[in-house]
Design an enzyme around this catalytic site. Structure first.
Site, PDB file in Angstrom:
ATOM      1  N   GLU A 156      21.336   3.393  10.056  1.00  0.00           N
ATOM      2  CA  GLU A 156      21.228   1.948  10.271  1.00  0.00           C
ATOM      3  C   GLU A 156      22.418   1.355  10.997  1.00  0.00           C
ATOM      4  OE1 GLU A 156      20.628   3.519   7.430  1.00  0.00           O
ATOM      5  OE2 GLU A 156      18.518   3.122   6.983  1.00  0.00           O
TER       6      GLU A 156
ATOM      7  N   HIS B 241      15.952  -1.093  -4.345  1.00  0.00           N
ATOM      8  CA  HIS B 241      14.789  -1.223  -3.459  1.00  0.00           C
ATOM      9  C   HIS B 241      14.049  -2.542  -3.571  1.00  0.00           C
ATOM     10  CE1 HIS B 241      15.298   2.757  -1.904  1.00  0.00           C
ATOM     11  NE2 HIS B 241      14.156   2.726  -1.265  1.00  0.00           N
TER      12      HIS B 241
HETATM   13  C1  LIG Z   1      19.686   3.889   3.886  1.00  0.00           C
HETATM   14  C2  LIG Z   1      18.215   4.066   3.765  1.00  0.00           C
HETATM   15  N1  LIG Z   1      17.454   3.937   4.851  1.00  0.00           N
HETATM   16  C3  LIG Z   1      16.124   4.080   4.774  1.00  0.00           C
HETATM   17  C4  LIG Z   1      15.526   4.377   3.584  1.00  0.00           C
HETATM   18  C5  LIG Z   1      14.018   4.534   3.475  1.00  0.00           C
HETATM   19  N2  LIG Z   1      13.725   5.920   3.158  1.00  0.00           N
HETATM   20  C6  LIG Z   1      13.455   6.312   1.913  1.00  0.00           C
HETATM   21  S1  LIG Z   1      13.278   7.979   1.800  1.00  0.00           S
HETATM   22  C7  LIG Z   1      13.492   8.153   3.462  1.00  0.00           C
HETATM   23  C8  LIG Z   1      13.397   9.478   4.115  1.00  0.00           C
HETATM   24  C9  LIG Z   1      14.282  10.456   3.532  1.00  0.00           C
HETATM   25  O1  LIG Z   1      14.068  11.657   4.171  1.00  0.00           O
HETATM   26  P1  LIG Z   1      14.840  12.922   3.695  1.00  0.00           P
HETATM   27  O2  LIG Z   1      16.276  12.575   3.508  1.00  0.00           O
HETATM   28  O3  LIG Z   1      14.532  14.018   4.628  1.00  0.00           O
HETATM   29  O4  LIG Z   1      14.263  13.221   2.240  1.00  0.00           O
HETATM   30  P2  LIG Z   1      12.764  13.648   1.860  1.00  0.00           P
HETATM   31  O5  LIG Z   1      12.071  12.388   1.466  1.00  0.00           O
HETATM   32  O6  LIG Z   1      12.178  14.323   3.020  1.00  0.00           O
HETATM   33  O7  LIG Z   1      12.953  14.540   0.686  1.00  0.00           O
HETATM   34  C10 LIG Z   1      13.750   6.931   4.063  1.00  0.00           C
HETATM   35  C11 LIG Z   1      14.006   6.762   5.490  1.00  0.00           C
HETATM   36  C12 LIG Z   1      16.355   4.478   2.455  1.00  0.00           C
HETATM   37  N3  LIG Z   1      15.854   4.726   1.256  1.00  0.00           N
HETATM   38  N4  LIG Z   1      17.688   4.340   2.576  1.00  0.00           N
END
Ligand SMILES: Cc1ncc(C[n+]2csc(CCOP(=O)(O)OP(=O)(O)O)c2C)c(N)n1
Ligand SMILES: Cc1ncc(C[n+]2csc(CCOP(=O)(O)OP(=O)(O)O)c2C)c(N)n1
Ligand SMILES: [Mg+2]
Ligand SMILES: [Mg+2]
Lengths: 331, 347, 347, 331
Positions: free
Chosen positions: B81, B150
């Site tokens: 971000e 959240h």
């Molecule tokens: C700082 C932030 N940006 C965006 C999000 C929204 N978000 C929640 S989970 C996620 C993806 C996470 O992907 P990854 O780290 O690969 O974990 P996975 O869900 O694949 O296990 C996002 C973008 C968030 N929770 N926190």
């Protein structure tokens, strides 16, 4: 002074590089001269010793290319064509300053020649350069954007995030890290386990070069390759320009006077003065004469004296202007 | 007037609008339409955000845009971000008009540096030589046991920062009109959408129109007490007003629509009439927008209010997960009713 | 009482304290001593921050500590505020007591995520199973043409965040006592120091003592108007009070010392007496701490104030560089005097 | 199902790995079963398909070691020894939940067995693990800390900042990236120009391994090496564990049902189920029998049914508890 290698660029370019470096050096030294009077009320971060980077990189840029700089940005602005008058006027807090007295030494700006400003937050302007490059890609054309930043900025996450996006989108941006081995008085090895900034390009498959930046020709060539790639749509490059600042982090004193680092370290680096180095080479190759060099120095001196004089005679802003420019209100 | 009306349900809208031959659409459709029209009419506009091209389409607000305008203009981005905000800023300074979408407002602390230290200040610290036309869409609102990280809302924080503007549309009409005005504004605008309003419906003209930043609106006129309601709380305030009417308490509902600049005049004139104030907000109590509103009144005169003010907002605790705790945490129409009764009775 | 006294200059202190045989030291020495004693008496305490081991010693507040306690406990760190804050948090959850020093408050937006989304919430979202004993020292205050990114103050932002505490000591006595209390508190405490107070002097006992969080103090008693002054503005308020005394206006100066928790009672009792309020702050106007204070009063009763309130604070503009603009930007004792005169005359 | 390689670890460890993976799988599947009723009111991010990472890493950990996890953290907590009862109770928002109903599915915590919590902010808990490791180093002993995080987290600057500091201070921390090639529905190559997370260790001279995490033995061995180095004071390791999640980003449906990715992709990966893979190997080597496996399944089923029953019968918190735990008020 190391053995001068042969000059491997056209003489006119070499002479311009020399002149740009001298301009930067003399511009900064003039600040050293006047700073004691305390009427230039702005924290100055001088780039004496690092001039080859600004000169060598910007020599490859056009007016319509962009640069973004940092708290230590005077040299970059000058090399890109910013007006010494407006810079000094800004540092004196005057209305004709490039930022109308709002920015001071840490926020020079000159959109007319592609200087998109500076951040005094370490790493802060890095993504702006990437954003400018994104805009270039969307708008078309072969312009490029350059981000200048220090080794300290590479500690910040925003550096890595910026590299990633630039690589992902193959953006025309050149990341120029001025690795002077210190952030304020913190030595680089107190902040990371090795001092090879250039390694950070590898996870992004990004072309990169580590450049001895006491030799402006090396900077020029490395930047030349990077800019050519960017203009050709081949994406970003990370240049690690190894250098050294002669003055303290902020202000006109040297760091050893405050006990921040050994005097010998500075003396060793001063042996390799980048301005001297190129000028010796030009003299040795017969491209300039001692007289021409002296005349050049004097000419710059006159220009800068004039600029300083201009700055000091400029009116201050009206106090009510404090309320202006908070928001853009239309062209 | 149909464009100022708050509809509490689809049926009410259908009745009214269809009779008058006016188009009624939802809040999320209004935002979608505003963005599509902006992109259609202006090459400089582009959308960036995590998941903007995803099948969910950010609660429907970006649905189909990637297909229509391409993934270069409706750009999914890395989860980064801070740099991405800086990238939007950089693009904005050289002629682009980015719209940055955050699926949740809670991710904004990640890019606080670029918002607070850069976007907000570039115009000022360059003496106006650069400016940052940037709309940051940030979605707030209660989830489903989403807990502390959240479902926050940070409009009060942004209101404190000179150089930012803060917009909180409550109706579909305003969502579209304020979005287009924000995009034209030339400054960084925090555009705050409450997910519980996304299905709200109302009259939305098809053409492009602007609702000027800095103009609040009276949603309902009344005599006895003013409720300044933000975003989704406008709906709660309208419900509360209806309930209170039965008690013979006449409520004026003011929707500021933008917080920075704030329509101080409108609020002052309403409060000068009713002399009682309740603020209904969707954020924590201490340091909330309501405090600023009360302070502006107190700066004007000590004689305006005849009763203590009330803030209906989140308590000063992080947001809990358990449904039982969520229920205790979130205020609604009943809390507004109670607050109004307290200060009307008390005086 | 020597420990509540605000000294406007070294001479005044020397006179008073030497007579009474009490030790007078400066604010920066008080912080230095507090940290040294904390580290001496508790192995869990360590200091981290950019340049904490540097010859400047963070305005003298960390001078000699690295030599005395070693660079592992007085740790220079990479320029990476967000992770480093998270690292402090992680260490705090498993038994350490980190003190994180920011040479300038302006760098806090870089670590807003770790402060707001993590430090502030860990205790709550783990149902109290973890907690975060962390003191974040953040230095604010006017520099020398430092401009928009190097002289901000964010206490109002932190006050809005449940789970954080916010402390703003104005005197050397409070600096030491509040620091030690903050370190004992077991929660994340934003400890905000104004660089213009660093040379302020006053009585500071040699032993370790605590000034409890949440207790404000009357710096000067008066009848006609209350000035709630934060941090460095306490000194300006005291100067203003002296000037106003000559006019026959009797000023009460309240120093809240901590903003979160806020000593609402003390403020209310003062304002209930004087019925007039000026707030002197070192931050931007809109959304400032003063708004919250006024709102708390307005929540209590509409009858307390008999005159409009005044905020003496920064205008809602970023901070300019030019000395002329800085002069126009920063408020001082004269502005407080003017504000008081306005509301005393007017009523 | 690929050819089972020979089992290269002691049978008891292999059996524990199998049991841990089955526990995680069945724990998650039970959520799938009950989620439709909508009385578990918390957004669940299931780790079905990724079990080998939690199991293989945590098998190398002691109770006094620490782990930090993410929104997708159930498996890590179980593998580290957290109580299924308290986890389910938490997800149902009950007072006996591991976080007293305050945290929900995204914030499990179990300090008694070293689970220091989870962040629902991508990358948010990564530096906490580094901080725990810093504390370990200051406090002495040979404990280690593990950060679990997704590929998405490596987009965030805080990941790089965390790696840098861990390397700089030679901290006993293991960075375990679960690279499942997606962040929500965003494929990894839409976010970075290559999918080799492991490269990010190189600028920090940090040991690193890319691990096929459909084979829990590979995870076990890689983690074993990393943990041994950390305990020996040799500093951090980055493990990139390549894996795949079978369910959608949040909730019990699969992603292809929402059009987020091709069904075939899921089917291919399901062919390589990590639980099946190890169990087949154990059967082939005669380490367990079909009957023992079936009994194991039933036993876990009973334990989880009991846990679910417990959770559902727990009282909800008192509404006034909403005001508690904002601040620590003493032990
Ligand atoms: C700082 C932030 N940006 C965006 C999000 C929204 N978000 C929640 S989970 C996620 C993806 C996470 O992907 P990854 O780290 O690969 O974990 P996975 O869900 O694949 O296990 C996002 C973008 C968030 N929770 N926190
Ligand atoms: C985010 C942030 N953290 C800390 C600072 C304080 N600070 C100012 S300059 C500087 C060091 C910068 O070092 P480097 O990037 O190497 O640039 P140099 O000064 O060496 O040219 C620091 C830490 C800052 N300005 N911004
Ligand atoms: Mg440097
Ligand atoms: Mg992933």
């Amino acid at each position: 002074m190391p053995e001068a290698t042969a000059l491997d660029i056209p003489a006119d370019i070499a002479i311009r590089l020399s002149r740009t470096m001298m301009l930067i050096r003399q511009f900064e030294e003039k600040i050293v001269d006047v700073y004691g009077v305390q009427d230039m009320k702005t924290p100055v971060h001088l780039c004496i010793g690092q001039e080859a980077i600004a000169a060598g990189v910007c020599e490859n840029l056009r007016t319509d290319d962009y640069i973004l700089t940092t708290h230590r940005g005077h040299g970059h602005c000058l090399a890109k064509g910013a007006s010494p008058r407006e810079l000094y006027a800004e540092f004196y807090g005057r209305r004709q300053g490039c930022a109308r007295g709002k920015g001071g030494s840490m926020h020079p700006v000159a959109p007319e020649c592609g200087v998109l400003g500076a951040s005094a937050i370490v790493g802060g302007s890095l993504p702006h350069a990437v954003g400018a490059a994104l805009a270039i890609k969307m708008q078309g054309g072969d312009r490029v954007a350059v981000a200048f930043f220090g080794d300290g900025a590479t500690d910040e996450g925003v550096f890595h995030e910026s590299l990633n996006f630039a690589a992902l989108k193959t953006l025309p941006v050149i990341f120029v890290c001025e690795n002077n081995f210190y952030a304020v008085s913190s030595p680089i090895l107190a902040r990371r386990c090795n001092d090879n900034i250039v390694l950070h390009a590898q996870p992004y498959d990004m072309p990169n070069e580590q450049v001895d930046s006491m030799d402006v020709l090396k900077v020029y060539h490395a930047a030349h390759r990077a800019v050519a790639r960017a203009r050709a749509g081949e994406g970003p490059t990370l240049l690690e320009c190894r250098t050294y600042r002669w003055k303290g982090h902020v202000g006109p004193e040297a760091d050893h006077e405050k006990g921040c680092r050994p005097k010998e370290e500075l003396e060793d680096w001063m042996q390799r003065c980048p301005v001297e180095y190129l000028n010796q080479l030009l003299l040795a190759e017969g491209i300039i004469t001692e007289e021409a060099l002296a005349e050049s120095t004097r000419e710059i001196e006159r220009e800068l004296d004039d600029a300083l004089e201009f700055a000091r005679q400029c009116p201050f802003p009206d106090p009510r202007e404090v309320l202006e420019n908070v928001y853009y209100t239309g062209a | 007037m149909p464009w100022t009306k708050v509809y509490l349900n689809v049926e009410e809208m259908a009745d009214t609008l269809q009779k008058e031959g006016l188009r009624g659409i939802s809040y999320h459709e209004a935002i979608l339409e505003a963005q599509a029209q902006a992109m259609e009419s202006d090459d400089r506009v582009f959308i960036m955000g995590e998941g903007v091209d995803d099948p969910g389409g950010i609660f429907g607000t970006t649905l189909g845009l990637a297909e229509r305008f391409g993934k270069d203009r409706v750009m999914d981005i890395p989860v980064a971000e801070n740099a991405m905000t800086g990238i939007a800023i950089g693009a904005a300074t050289v002629g682009m008009k980015p719209v940055f979408v955050h699926m949740r407002n809670d991710f904004l602390p990640m890019c606080m540096d670029q918002l607070v230290n850069h976007a907000a200040k570039l115009c000022y610290m360059t003496g106006g030589r650069l400016h940052v036309p940037l709309v940051v869409r940030a979605i707030i609102g209660r989830g489903w046991g989403s807990a502390a990280q959240h479902a926050q809302a940070f409009h009060a924080l942004f209101m404190h920062i000179p150089g930012l503007k803060v917009v909180m549309p409550s109706t579909p009409y305003d969502a579209k009109g304020l979005f287009l005005a924000a995009l034209d504004d030339g400054n960084p605008v925090m555009f705050i959408e409450h997910r519980w309003t996304f299905n709200a419906v109302g009259y939305v003209p098809e053409e492009m129109y602007r609702v000027p930043l800095g103009e609040g609106i009276i949603r309902r006129e009344g005599e006895d007490v003013t409720i300044v309601a933000l975003s989704q709380q406008v709906y709660e305030a309208m419900k509360a007003a209806a309930i209170l009417e039965a008690d013979g308490i006449s409520v004026e509902v003011v929707d500021p629509r933008t917080l920075k600049p704030l329509d101080e005049e409108l609020i002052l004139s309403s409060v000068s009439k009713t002399r009682r104030l309740v603020i209904a907000d969707v954020a924590h109590r201490t340091g909330s927008v309501g405090a600023e509103i009360v302070c502006r009144i107190a700066e004007t005169s000590a004689d305006i209010l005849v009763a203590p003010i009330r803030r209906v907002c989140f308590p000063d605790t992080p947001i809990p997960a358990s449904p039982v705790l969520e229920e205790a945490f979130y205020p609604g129409a009943d809390d507004i009713v109670e607050a109004v009764r307290e200060i009307v009775k008390g005086s």
